[in-house]
Enzyme design. Structure first.
Site, PDB file in Angstrom:
ATOM      1  N   VAL A 166      -2.775   1.563  -7.225  1.00 27.21           N
ATOM      2  CA  VAL A 166      -3.885   2.019  -8.055  1.00 27.21           C
ATOM      3  C   VAL A 166      -3.460   3.191  -8.948  1.00 27.21           C
ATOM      4  O   VAL A 166      -3.998   3.380 -10.029  1.00 27.21           O
ATOM      5  CB  VAL A 166      -5.118   2.424  -7.209  1.00 27.21           C
ATOM      6  CG1 VAL A 166      -5.770   1.196  -6.586  1.00 27.21           C
ATOM      7  CG2 VAL A 166      -4.760   3.425  -6.130  1.00 27.21           C
ATOM      8  N   CYS A 217       4.129  -0.783  -0.881  1.00 28.92           N
ATOM      9  CA  CYS A 217       3.348   0.092  -1.759  1.00 28.92           C
ATOM     10  C   CYS A 217       3.721   1.583  -1.627  1.00 28.92           C
ATOM     11  O   CYS A 217       4.804   1.972  -2.037  1.00 28.92           O
ATOM     12  CB  CYS A 217       1.865  -0.134  -1.498  1.00 28.92           C
ATOM     13  SG  CYS A 217       0.782   0.338  -2.883  1.00 28.92           S
ATOM     14  N   LYS A 244       3.777  -1.330   7.725  1.00 24.33           N
ATOM     15  CA  LYS A 244       3.777  -0.193   6.788  1.00 24.33           C
ATOM     16  C   LYS A 244       3.829   1.150   7.520  1.00 24.33           C
ATOM     17  O   LYS A 244       2.941   1.486   8.314  1.00 24.33           O
ATOM     18  CB  LYS A 244       2.540  -0.270   5.905  1.00 24.33           C
ATOM     19  CG  LYS A 244       2.534   0.708   4.729  1.00 24.33           C
ATOM     20  CD  LYS A 244       1.324   0.429   3.821  1.00 24.33           C
ATOM     21  CE  LYS A 244       1.330   1.292   2.567  1.00 24.33           C
ATOM     22  NZ  LYS A 244       0.166   0.982   1.695  1.00 24.33           N
ATOM     23  N   GLU A 258       0.806  -6.799  -1.440  1.00 25.06           N
ATOM     24  CA  GLU A 258       0.285  -6.262  -0.171  1.00 25.06           C
ATOM     25  C   GLU A 258      -1.062  -6.939   0.131  1.00 25.06           C
ATOM     26  O   GLU A 258      -1.862  -7.162  -0.791  1.00 25.06           O
ATOM     27  CB  GLU A 258       0.089  -4.749  -0.379  1.00 25.06           C
ATOM     28  CG  GLU A 258      -0.413  -3.945   0.793  1.00 25.06           C
ATOM     29  CD  GLU A 258      -0.571  -2.452   0.426  1.00 25.06           C
ATOM     30  OE1 GLU A 258      -0.497  -2.112  -0.785  1.00 25.06           O
ATOM     31  OE2 GLU A 258      -0.772  -1.633   1.342  1.00 25.06           O
TER      32      GLU A 258
END
Lengths: 262, 262
Positions: free
Chosen positions: A168, A141, A108, A38
């Site tokens: 993350v 993501c 997205k 990304e």
């Protein structure tokens, strides 16, 4: 075919450097389909909408152009996450590039946290594209946490789900095994490594662990949690066409849509 | 509240013995909600529809009666998988039992492999029931592979998804972590152990590993792969009411239903 990813460590805002680095690694990798992370060309943590607008590009931009050259030269397909400029808006997007240039763009749909302050939310469908003889779908993501995303792509025939990521949190790699299993598709997650602290007090460390998963849920390859890395595996995308999991159970035909309330 | 499971080893066809064994273990466990495996009272591998019909019971049967007594005595709720007789049909069902008896029945929607020869496919909705002050939903074993099942239950408010199971394949325990995460619900999988070879050439070994998962995907308890076991953990079911995963991301409100094609 060979399909894989490049796990990169982008330098924030240095588009040319990030793109050249990725293009070089693409040229060095033996793969017919390569997925990049990304926002691979810009880095992740924009400080403002203005900054995102300034660093975003259209499908006629530098990143698309240089990746198109590499795709043409190697006769391959590339999926890459990038900050997309569209009029006054910026989207967190992913483009599919083939030997003749950009084939499709996905914006997205599910923006994570501060992305909502930076990007406009996606307005493109979850669409499946032909890449060579193979049908690929794109998600980005955080889309992983909504099972409807990969389901929508798989029901439309996606054999390989490409997921540019800047993960993350630790949950996604394991969850993508479930996504592959429940849809009998290949999935390729390309994540980045390194950390960013461009917004005060928001230190983000990206978890790497990019991976390639088969329709039966087996992890064909998983990268390390840190370190730049490129990998590709030989896969047979036809495996994803077969949704039978026993002689009498077909994952798609068995679905009791009459009982679902979604 | 305390919620848990009993991982049993049923003896095929010996309803009274299996029910008494389970009732005894329920009485010994400190839990407000207990989940028993799929077909806990009969065992799994029926040879024919006739055999299933013969061994199946209604909600006025032995299993329901004895479990209702235990639920009344301990003032608790029990979820139990059983072979349900309904006219000339048999269903692979699950019942929710409270202190005042049977509250609801779910008939397995997605039958696995030879179950299709034995049972009628489920015709009940994925419904959510109040058990004490808590909303629970039921699904059975193979239902796990269809994300729409747990999604349907969660969207209707289920805080705890109870999954009586007779798992033989290894994927489900890991996938149920994803189910809990993507819906922010507790999930309790009650599996059995041991093996059956009642149908020639079909040796089934059940994988145990019953588990309790929290809405954040943490495995609160996972049982061994073999061995009879009972476990309960203290949980706060209110955690499952909160679908926020960041200050600006709500798992249910963020869903881009406008883009899903299911």
């Amino acid at each position: 075919m060979n399909a894989g990813f490049i796990q990169t460590h982008p330098k924030f805002g240095r588009i040319k450097e990030n793109v050249e680095d990725a293009a070089k690694k693409i040229r060095a990798l033996d793969a017919d389909l390569v997925v990049l992370p990304e926002l691979f060309s810009t880095g992740y943590q924009f400080r403002s909408k203005e900054e995102a607008r300034k660093l975003s590009e259209g499908v006629d931009g530098y990143a698309a152009g240089r990746l198109s050259e590499a795709a043409k030269e190697k006769n391959i397909h590339i999926v890459a996450g990038f900050a997309e400029k569209a009029g006054k808006r910026a989207y967190n997007s992913s483009m599919l590039i083939g030997p003749r240039g950009v084939i499709g763009v996905y914006r997205k749909a599910h923006l994570f946290w501060d992305e909502k302050k930076i990007f406009s939310r996606g307005d493109t469908d979850f669409k499946v594209y032909k890449a060579g003889g193979v049908k690929v779908g794109m998600m980005i993501c955080f889309d992983w946490i909504f099972p409807e995303v990969s389901r929508t792509l798989a029901l439309q025939g996606a054999q390989i789900i490409c997921q540019p990521s800047n993960l993350v949190l630790p949950y996604c790699p394991q969850a993508m095994i479930t996504r592959s299993l429940e849809n009998r598709v290949f999935s390729i997650t390309a994540n980045r490594v390194g950390s960013e602290e461009r917004v005060r007090g928001k230190r983000l460390r990206f978890i790497g662990t990019s991976q390639i998963v088969a329709p039966d849920g087996s992890v064909l390859y998983r990268a390390a949690g840190d370190g730049v890395e490129a990998a590709a595996m030989e896969i047979n995308p036809e495996e994803a066409l077969n949704k039978d999991i026993t002689p009498v159970n077909n994952l798609f035909k068995d679905r009791r849509r009459d009982l679902f309330v979604l």
